[in-house]
Write a protein that holds these residues in place. Structure first.
Motif, PDB file in Angstrom:
ATOM      1  N   GLN A  50     142.165 107.250  12.411  1.00 46.74           N
ATOM      2  CA  GLN A  50     142.094 107.116  13.853  1.00 46.74           C
ATOM      3  C   GLN A  50     143.425 106.537  14.333  1.00 46.74           C
ATOM      4  O   GLN A  50     143.734 105.381  14.072  1.00 46.74           O
ATOM      5  CB  GLN A  50     140.939 106.204  14.268  1.00 46.74           C
ATOM      6  CG  GLN A  50     139.579 106.755  13.878  1.00 46.74           C
ATOM      7  CD  GLN A  50     138.431 106.030  14.559  1.00 46.74           C
ATOM      8  OE1 GLN A  50     138.561 105.531  15.664  1.00 46.74           O
ATOM      9  NE2 GLN A  50     137.290 105.983  13.891  1.00 46.74           N
ATOM     10  N   LEU A  72     141.740 111.742  15.901  1.00 46.75           N
ATOM     11  CA  LEU A  72     140.819 111.618  14.771  1.00 46.75           C
ATOM     12  C   LEU A  72     141.086 112.757  13.794  1.00 46.75           C
ATOM     13  O   LEU A  72     141.056 113.931  14.179  1.00 46.75           O
ATOM     14  CB  LEU A  72     139.370 111.698  15.256  1.00 46.75           C
ATOM     15  CG  LEU A  72     138.968 110.731  16.376  1.00 46.75           C
ATOM     16  CD1 LEU A  72     137.628 111.127  16.961  1.00 46.75           C
ATOM     17  CD2 LEU A  72     138.945 109.322  15.854  1.00 46.75           C
ATOM     18  N   PRO A 104     138.624 104.173  20.410  1.00 46.82           N
ATOM     19  CA  PRO A 104     138.258 104.147  18.985  1.00 46.82           C
ATOM     20  C   PRO A 104     136.755 104.371  18.817  1.00 46.82           C
ATOM     21  O   PRO A 104     135.961 103.984  19.681  1.00 46.82           O
ATOM     22  CB  PRO A 104     138.657 102.733  18.544  1.00 46.82           C
ATOM     23  CG  PRO A 104     139.699 102.318  19.519  1.00 46.82           C
ATOM     24  CD  PRO A 104     139.303 102.957  20.831  1.00 46.82           C
TER      25      PRO A 104
END
Length: 140
Positions: free
Chosen positions: A79, A129, A70
C-alpha cells in the motif's frame, strides 16, 4: 530490453523467504518504502536475488488498484500512499498517474466508473494497492 510495463521501481532486496515452490522478496525502494513480491523460488535462484542485491519491481498498470485511504483487514501487502497527478479518461477505462515518495510515478489503469465513484482528479490523495503476486522482478 524495452517493456510495455509502465511501472518499474528499483530497490534493494532486504529479505528473501524461500519455500519449495514460491518465495517472497522484500524490497526497500529508494524512497525508503517497502514492497513485497511473491515469485517462484526458481526465479530467485535464476536471477541471483539475495539480500543486499538490487532489483527492479515491475507491475502492469492494470494491476495497480487505487483507494482513497489506507485499507485495513486486507491481504494486499503493498500500500503506497500518493497523490493523483493526472487522470486521462476513456470511454470505459482511465489512466491515472500517481506521485509517490521519492519522485516515483505509478500508472494505474482502472475503470472510468471507479474514477467517477472515487472522485479522482489531480491533487486527490490515494493509496496504490498492489498484490505481491502481481509484481515481477528483474535484475541487471
Amino acid at each position: 530490453m524495452s517493456l510495455s510495463i509502465r511501472n518499474q521501481l528499483s530497490g534493494t532486496v532486504i529479505a528473501v523467504s524461500t519455500g519449495p515452490a514460491m518465495a517472497t522478496v522484500k524490497i526497500r525502494l529508494d524512497s525508503g518504502r517497502e514492497l513485497t513480491a511473491a515469485v517462484t523460488a526458481e526465479a530467485v535462484a535464476d536471477l541471483g536475488i539475495f539480500p543486499g542485491g538490487t532489483v527492479n519491481a515491475l507491475m502492469k498498470a492494470s494491476e495497480v488498484a487505487l483507494a482513497t485511504a489506507p485499507v485495513d483487514g486486507l491481504s494486499i501487502r503493498n500500500q503506497l500512499p500518493g497523490t493523483v497527478t493526472s487522470v486521462t479518461p476513456g470511454a470505459a477505462m482511465a489512466v491515472v498517474r500517481v506521485a509517490i515518495e521519492g519522485g516515483i510515478t505509478l500508472t494505474s489503469a482502472i475503470t472510468k466508473e471507479a474514477v467517477d465513484e472515487l472522485g479522482l482528479a489531480a491533487g486527490s490523495p490515494v493509496v496504490a494497492l498492489i498484490k505481491a503476486t502481481e509484481i515481477s522482478l528483474s535484475t541487471s
